[in-house]
Design a protein around this motif. Sequence first.
Motif, PDB file in Angstrom:
ATOM      1  N   SER B 138       0.814  -1.209   0.000  1.00 13.52           N
ATOM      2  CA  SER B 138       0.000   0.000   0.000  1.00 13.52           C
ATOM      3  C   SER B 138       0.850   1.263   0.000  1.00 13.52           C
ATOM      4  CB  SER B 138      -0.917   0.011   1.226  1.00 13.52           C
ATOM      5  OG  SER B 138      -1.852  -1.036   1.141  1.00 13.52           O
ATOM      6  N   ILE B 321     -17.062  -0.296   0.955  1.00 16.07           N
ATOM      7  CA  ILE B 321     -18.274  -1.041   1.311  1.00 16.07           C
ATOM      8  C   ILE B 321     -18.660  -2.001   0.198  1.00 16.07           C
ATOM      9  CG2 ILE B 321     -20.675  -0.831   2.056  1.00 16.07           C
ATOM     10  CD1 ILE B 321     -19.990   2.007   2.986  1.00 16.07           C
ATOM     11  N   HIS B 359     -11.781 -15.685  -6.129  1.00 12.55           N
ATOM     12  CA  HIS B 359     -11.416 -14.305  -6.473  1.00 12.55           C
ATOM     13  C   HIS B 359     -11.684 -13.312  -5.338  1.00 12.55           C
ATOM     14  CE1 HIS B 359     -10.542 -14.517 -10.913  1.00 12.55           C
ATOM     15  NE2 HIS B 359     -10.888 -15.757 -10.622  1.00 12.55           N
ATOM     16  N   PRO B 361     -10.996 -12.771  -2.154  1.00 11.93           N
ATOM     17  CA  PRO B 361     -10.012 -12.079  -1.307  1.00 11.93           C
ATOM     18  C   PRO B 361      -9.338 -10.900  -2.013  1.00 11.93           C
ATOM     19  CG  PRO B 361      -9.748 -14.464  -1.121  1.00 11.93           C
ATOM     20  CD  PRO B 361     -10.731 -14.222  -2.238  1.00 11.93           C
ATOM     21  N   SER B 362      -9.227 -10.969  -3.318  1.00 20.27           N
ATOM     22  CA  SER B 362      -8.597  -9.851  -4.058  1.00 20.27           C
ATOM     23  C   SER B 362      -9.390  -8.559  -3.972  1.00 20.27           C
ATOM     24  CB  SER B 362      -8.502 -10.176  -5.561  1.00 20.27           C
ATOM     25  OG  SER B 362      -7.873 -11.391  -5.783  1.00 20.27           O
ATOM     26  N   THR B 364     -10.828  -6.746  -1.805  1.00 23.28           N
ATOM     27  CA  THR B 364     -10.519  -5.735  -0.782  1.00 23.28           C
ATOM     28  C   THR B 364      -9.031  -5.431  -0.707  1.00 23.28           C
ATOM     29  OG1 THR B 364     -10.569  -7.556   0.807  1.00 23.28           O
ATOM     30  CG2 THR B 364     -12.542  -6.187   0.659  1.00 23.28           C
ATOM     31  N   ILE B 365      -8.285  -5.950  -1.677  1.00 15.42           N
ATOM     32  CA  ILE B 365      -6.837  -5.699  -1.712  1.00 15.42           C
ATOM     33  C   ILE B 365      -6.495  -4.794  -2.903  1.00 15.42           C
ATOM     34  CG2 ILE B 365      -4.577  -6.782  -2.033  1.00 15.42           C
ATOM     35  CD1 ILE B 365      -5.796  -9.324  -0.669  1.00 15.42           C
ATOM     36  N   THR B 369      -6.281  -1.034  -0.508  1.00 14.68           N
ATOM     37  CA  THR B 369      -6.873  -1.954   0.466  1.00 14.68           C
ATOM     38  C   THR B 369      -7.934  -1.235   1.302  1.00 14.68           C
ATOM     39  OG1 THR B 369      -5.348  -1.425   2.252  1.00 14.68           O
ATOM     40  CG2 THR B 369      -4.657  -3.159   0.729  1.00 14.68           C
ATOM     41  N   THR B 370      -8.814  -2.015   1.863  1.00 19.29           N
ATOM     42  CA  THR B 370      -9.853  -1.467   2.724  1.00 19.29           C
ATOM     43  C   THR B 370      -9.240  -0.670   3.874  1.00 19.29           C
ATOM     44  OG1 THR B 370     -11.208  -3.360   2.153  1.00 19.29           O
ATOM     45  CG2 THR B 370     -11.880  -2.104   4.083  1.00 19.29           C
ATOM     46  N   GLU B 371      -8.142  -1.171   4.413  1.00 24.79           N
ATOM     47  CA  GLU B 371      -7.497  -0.488   5.546  1.00 24.79           C
ATOM     48  C   GLU B 371      -7.018   0.909   5.131  1.00 24.79           C
ATOM     49  OE1 GLU B 371      -6.980  -3.657   4.654  1.00 24.79           O
ATOM     50  OE2 GLU B 371      -7.800  -4.676   6.413  1.00 24.79           O
ATOM     51  N   ILE B 372      -6.416   1.002   3.950  1.00 20.64           N
ATOM     52  CA  ILE B 372      -5.948   2.306   3.454  1.00 20.64           C
ATOM     53  C   ILE B 372      -7.150   3.225   3.213  1.00 20.64           C
ATOM     54  CG2 ILE B 372      -4.902   3.420   1.430  1.00 20.64           C
ATOM     55  CD1 ILE B 372      -2.790   2.192   3.154  1.00 20.64           C
ATOM     56  N   TYR B 374     -10.074   3.182   4.744  1.00 22.37           N
ATOM     57  CA  TYR B 374     -10.604   3.671   6.025  1.00 22.37           C
ATOM     58  C   TYR B 374      -9.838   4.906   6.475  1.00 22.37           C
ATOM     59  CZ  TYR B 374     -13.316  -0.654   6.902  1.00 22.37           C
ATOM     60  OH  TYR B 374     -14.223  -1.684   6.845  1.00 22.37           O
TER      61      TYR B 374
ATOM     62  N   GLN C 235     -10.410   5.323  13.240  1.00 18.37           N
ATOM     63  CA  GLN C 235     -10.638   5.663  11.825  1.00 18.37           C
ATOM     64  C   GLN C 235     -11.566   4.664  11.158  1.00 18.37           C
ATOM     65  OE1 GLN C 235      -6.637   5.976  10.234  1.00 18.37           O
ATOM     66  NE2 GLN C 235      -6.474   8.121  10.873  1.00 18.37           N
ATOM     67  N   GLU C 236     -11.400   3.397  11.520  1.00 16.92           N
ATOM     68  CA  GLU C 236     -12.295   2.385  10.968  1.00 16.92           C
ATOM     69  C   GLU C 236     -13.747   2.691  11.365  1.00 16.92           C
ATOM     70  OE1 GLU C 236     -11.570  -1.567  12.460  1.00 16.92           O
ATOM     71  OE2 GLU C 236     -12.686  -2.495  10.820  1.00 16.92           O
ATOM     72  N   ALA C 239     -14.922   5.689   9.398  1.00 15.55           N
ATOM     73  CA  ALA C 239     -15.200   5.344   8.000  1.00 15.55           C
ATOM     74  C   ALA C 239     -16.518   4.586   7.904  1.00 15.55           C
ATOM     75  CB  ALA C 239     -14.053   4.515   7.424  1.00 15.55           C
TER      76      ALA C 239
ATOM     77  N   GLN D 223       5.795  -2.353   6.276  1.00 14.70           N
ATOM     78  CA  GLN D 223       5.171  -1.334   5.411  1.00 14.70           C
ATOM     79  C   GLN D 223       5.317   0.006   6.107  1.00 14.70           C
ATOM     80  OE1 GLN D 223       1.289  -2.156   3.455  1.00 14.70           O
ATOM     81  NE2 GLN D 223       2.890  -2.024   1.915  1.00 14.70           N
ATOM     82  N   PHE D 224       5.496   1.021   5.313  1.00 12.35           N
ATOM     83  CA  PHE D 224       5.689   2.367   5.866  1.00 12.35           C
ATOM     84  C   PHE D 224       6.760   2.333   6.965  1.00 12.35           C
ATOM     85  CE2 PHE D 224       1.265   2.101   4.421  1.00 12.35           C
ATOM     86  CZ  PHE D 224       1.238   3.128   3.487  1.00 12.35           C
ATOM     87  N   LEU D 233      -5.025  -1.819  12.574  1.00 14.33           N
ATOM     88  CA  LEU D 233      -5.983  -2.577  11.769  1.00 14.33           C
ATOM     89  C   LEU D 233      -5.472  -3.985  11.474  1.00 14.33           C
ATOM     90  CD1 LEU D 233      -7.354   0.199   9.388  1.00 14.33           C
ATOM     91  CD2 LEU D 233      -8.598  -1.008  11.173  1.00 14.33           C
ATOM     92  N   HIS D 287      -6.106 -13.638   4.413  1.00 12.78           N
ATOM     93  CA  HIS D 287      -5.793 -13.103   3.087  1.00 12.78           C
ATOM     94  C   HIS D 287      -5.618 -11.590   3.130  1.00 12.78           C
ATOM     95  CE1 HIS D 287      -5.552 -16.374   0.238  1.00 12.78           C
ATOM     96  NE2 HIS D 287      -6.573 -16.975   0.828  1.00 12.78           N
ATOM     97  N   GLN D 288      -6.413 -10.916   3.931  1.00 13.47           N
ATOM     98  CA  GLN D 288      -6.304  -9.460   3.987  1.00 13.47           C
ATOM     99  C   GLN D 288      -4.940  -9.047   4.539  1.00 13.47           C
ATOM    100  OE1 GLN D 288      -8.574  -7.798   2.467  1.00 13.47           O
ATOM    101  NE2 GLN D 288      -7.921  -5.717   2.949  1.00 13.47           N
ATOM    102  N   MET D 295      -2.353 -14.224  -2.594  1.00 17.65           N
ATOM    103  CA  MET D 295      -3.166 -14.668  -3.732  1.00 17.65           C
ATOM    104  C   MET D 295      -2.338 -15.434  -4.760  1.00 17.65           C
ATOM    105  SD  MET D 295      -6.106 -13.683  -2.817  1.00 17.65           S
ATOM    106  CE  MET D 295      -7.124 -14.044  -4.267  1.00 17.65           C
TER     107      MET D 295
END
Lengths: 384, 384, 347, 347
Positions: B138, B321, B359, B361-362, B364-365, B369-372, B374, C235-236, C239, D223-224, D233, D287-288, D295
């Motif tokens: 990310s 979302i 497919h 899992p991809s 939200t990446i 990514t969802t975390e970024i 948020y 933040q989560e 959001a 990361q970062f 998170l 996976h997240q 993947m």
Amino acid sequence: MFHLPTVQFTEEQEAFRLEVRNFLQEHVKKGTFTPTVDSWLSGVDPSFSKLIGEKGWIGMTWPKQYGGQERSTLDRYILTEEFLAIGAPVAAHWFADRQTGPLLLRYGTEEQKQFFLPKIAKGECYFAIGLSEPNSGSDLASVRTRAEKVEGGWIVNGQKIWTSNAHVCHYMVALVRTSPFDGKNKHAGLSQLIIDLHAEGVTIVPIKFLSGEYHFNEVFFDNVFVPDNMVVGKIGNGWEQGLAELAFERSGPERILSTFLLLDELVRELKQQRNKEGLKQASKLLARLWGLRNLSIGVAKLLESGNTEDVAIPASLVKAIGTKFEQSIPEIARLLIETYPNLEANRKFDRYMAQSILHAPSFTIRGGTTEILYGMVAKGVVAK
Amino acid sequence: MFHLPTVQFTEEQEAFRLEVRNFLQEHVKKGTFTPTVDSWLSGVDPSFSKLIGEKGWIGMTWPKQYGGQERSTLDRYILTEEFLAIGAPVAAHWFADRQTGPLLLRYGTEEQKQFFLPKIAKGECYFAIGLSEPNSGSDLASVRTRAEKVEGGWIVNGQKIWTSNAHVCHYMVALVRTSPFDGKNKHAGLSQLIIDLHAEGVTIVPIKFLSGEYHFNEVFFDNVFVPDNMVVGKIGNGWEQGLAELAFERSGPERILSTFLLLDELVRELKQQRNKEGLKQASKLLARLWGLRNLSIGVAKLLESGNTEDVAIPASLVKAIGTKFEQSIPEIARLLIETYPNLEANRKFDRYMAQSILHAPSFTIRGGTTEILYGMVAKGVVAK
Amino acid sequence: MSEMKDMIIDVAERMLKENVSKDVVDLLERGDWARGIWALFEESGMFSVAISEVNGGAGGDLEDLLNIVRLTGKYAAPMPYAESTFANFLLENSKQSVVDGIATYSLKKGLILQDGEISGTLPNVRWARFSKYLVAAADSFQGTQIVLIDMKDATIEQSSNIASEPRDAVILDKVKPLSSAVITDEQFFNALSIETAFKIALMTGAIERIFDITVEYSKKREQFGRPIHRFQLVQEHIAQLAGETAIAVSAFNNVCAAIQSKDFLHEIAFARIRIEDAVTTITSSAHQIHAAIGMTHEYPLHQYTRRLWSWRDEGRNSPFWSEYIVDYLLKHDVDLWAYLTKTVGKK
Amino acid sequence: MSEMKDMIIDVAERMLKENVSKDVVDLLERGDWARGIWALFEESGMFSVAISEVNGGAGGDLEDLLNIVRLTGKYAAPMPYAESTFANFLLENSKQSVVDGIATYSLKKGLILQDGEISGTLPNVRWARFSKYLVAAADSFQGTQIVLIDMKDATIEQSSNIASEPRDAVILDKVKPLSSAVITDEQFFNALSIETAFKIALMTGAIERIFDITVEYSKKREQFGRPIHRFQLVQEHIAQLAGETAIAVSAFNNVCAAIQSKDFLHEIAFARIRIEDAVTTITSSAHQIHAAIGMTHEYPLHQYTRRLWSWRDEGRNSPFWSEYIVDYLLKHDVDLWAYLTKTVGKK
């Protein structure tokens, strides 16, 4: 790391469970108490606490010399489950039984043990927990209430907040600063004192709960004198003592069963309707409860065997997952049975629904927020 | 801040939707393509792309002088929805249509526009996006691929990874470092170059997807010469250019409909069974889809009206979302209809289920990514 | 949307903002309500919005009215504005004369109209104790009737919801209605769906307010030496609040647009289901960000969360509308995508 | 739990750890399987665990066997160990002689036994193409029978699940079984529940492994400028993984304890429902955390997540066991709390 012991209850344990259950059901019938959701925090009833004390059901794991029964941790677990499953008003003596007793047994002086424990066990002496302060939130190390040494004791000044049921308690175990704040070691210089809540200089101000009820308080200390013999453990050791106290009390049935009354009523109504699809949804909740209960009982068993090292992570997990489970019950239940939540409704489902909805947000806040627990668990597993 | 415009489609727009739908349904019948889940990333079919290009359905919002149709953003929205709802293989031309075209229209030279856009619009020229690098994840600012200035152009050395469908693409728009890394301003010194993927020194190495399929690649650059006229926009301005590109492409139907085929098949099977309770569960998914679609169309309308300022937050929300919604479909569907997921199954439900699960899992990446997201949303709303 | 919309909305919001403080919202818990803002609303014609000009209305439309209702939700205004205006909507739509003053309504089963007299009990009637009129649905040999009742003729048993709003039982014993009119099943279903739109409006308003309060708090509150909005887990929550708020607002706006286009039943179904989902996430994230302070009566958050927890179980809720969608899907051989894009049967 | 448990488990885990590398797991995708570890398991008597001594077994019990099965799940060992041992379990429990060598089984509907001959088709039979024997349930006039079939007599249509494991269709046309035995409905239901326990064991093993792989990754990956486990998170994902893993492991252990106590049907029902829930959270969080690398085929994570996504839809799954619980609750007038604490009818 996750292989907790499994427990199959013995015949004696089962008999004890039934004894407690029969006793409580009888008293519901007699009208001694009215079952409520979240009764371990909001069900304050000193006369019921005394009744329980008479049965030997407060401090039941403690040594007999201090008024205890020397029963097992699992017996106490069973007892607690039965209290919560039926919604009995155990809030008055709750913290004294769960926290103060074990704290004094571990760190208290002989004098303290002899003085306090038998009274607690009788259901006549209640303790409040003095941790949070205004703006401290999850950052407990930021405690500002200070105790200054004087001849024969300490002078306490400051303020505690969110103190559950302080208005009915006799004493508070307060975490206070006995040395000046050190930015580099925020946890040093903290100590635990027993403060008489009826002493001069103590003011208790109620904080109204959002529903208008009254569970928690602000407690102000204005030059309150605390004699030396009311220091718990070692001066400066308050952080470790308090932390140990917290870690072992995260995984009890009160993190799973706070809204069990509503789940029970949900299943009862669905059965009456013979609503198969609704019951299928409910069966998922039962599976969740079963999974949490295994974990929680496993932790209790570990504690009983004296293994406290492996307890911290699973105990935090019970709290983190259990409290979300408790919160989920009203959200799922309302879609399965028509309801209009009302605190004064005659219909139990509507009443328990109202109680559950209004109390639920607290579950993931009190006793360590879910966010703090996530951090603790992650740090714990990464360090292994 | 959240009052996005609402859209009631006009009769012309509806007619266009039906035109596209009839065309696609006809080609499914003819066997031109077999519908698949997540077809905008995994459905590579150059001959289908050419067919679409012939219809004028690639770059349809672009100026006619560059091969476009000067149609509206909403027309393009409708077109994209119809492609995804039926699972058409639009992956080959996807990024060129969605990203490269708008980028060149905004920052490209006249020469670049004249050279590339008409070919893209014909469905004959495909672009890969060169952002990620090994270990960058990310943290896109940590780009290390570097371009050094030489006579008449740049010499590129380095490596891109997770490059979707690079093996069928003709060019890549790559984010490269044109000045040395500055720890204090990580975003400075980045530029966008168009790299011919068939040039000397370019090596494309497939990365096998977990299912054994082949969507993404590593692309290595070993002294690849890129002429000056292939610089996009300004040297050193790559970060801003790339960011703008990303922000506006987060909220399309491809963040909502990637697993729509499975939802459609779920509802079809439940209807055949006349399974009312299952359909009730499915109706919640329909309501979620409806809610997301409103938001996504609202953003498209805002973009059409030229208001790009208020777009960033809702666009990120659609992605955050929407992709979770796409992921939730197989998890909910499998509990409503008995299935055994299998990529080669004859039964559509089992096949779409297998495609969706592998497919999902991809979703939200990729593309942030969802975390970024948020973090971006929170920073955005707090700053307002 | 009528042209007067922006102006009306601005005026209404200004009045509410200036006059509905936390203390005013708290009036309800002391047995009183916001008579001041009610009077201001009366003076400025807020009650005649969406009433036809024949009946003395100001000529706004339902979308204008729903937007004002949304604002009364946003400020938790403790007055029966939604109730009174919806009661008049019911009267107008059944071709009866509208009324002045506080009115309430009920579309629940429970009343029987026979020989010109109404008997029965209605539970949880909004604001009944303060109301001059009740507009309700009653069963009769002619079918469902919309009846207008003088509350002087009713017996009231007071009760309240968990937001402390009056929700009283109303008991009628052979009461002669002031007026009545038979409506078709379709009209009745339309009334139920517009009632749902009113609830969606109220809930959207409360959601918007919770979002504002919570973001504001996350900026001011510090922990471990930093404003809490800088922690990823906060933040989560922010959001998620932003996402659910955006979806609720957009759902509401789309319901309004659909009502204007006269084709709105499925939109209302989707919006109600979706907004009930949003309530769960929003109340939970907002309280979690606030922690203990949000659980106190003194802090205003609960005035909105308690209302959401009450309103989401009023009128026809998510299970009802799910059933509506399911029945439609089972009765009609429609392609799902055509259904979602409103192109069923078109070629 | 037998006394030999710790020893067997240690030996089995050591063998699996040393012999089942990622490359070995990948064998399946090249049409081969782990014959090496199979031979080692045979040599060390892993196939006679839980087979009674009369039948030449080593005297372990079902709990020992389930724990070895759990380990084969933990290492994704590509061999039909669970299938062969469960096939023998079915034979022993229907009082038939056990078999040596690779066996598989099916408890699905599809076979009919008539005049001593079996016909029918079974879909998705595990490892059929490599099996010497098939143990299956067949319908007959005498009721359900457990039959033993020589796979030489069967026609096989190869297929595989999304984890690339062989799941073939088996077609039987008037095949004479090697042996057969009628079982009661109760015995059949017991067999279904023990089959479910086997699946729970496999899934628990895979879950444990995913947890280990993911925590390890979160420590190594930066990361970062920081290891990712320091981001809140990511910590949330790790905590959720830890929680679901702890619950799965404890559910499995409680199922074992319940099987030892002979009163296990509800435990198996709860465990299966709960572990399917865990699969959703675990695969998604793992996976997240891994993002793109997870993947890829090269990275080992998918060897476990793809198995979980396959295994959770094998045997009797969550909806089946929900129905079992619901039927019990509807048939018996039990107090819910007594039911959960196994004190129904006790005073």
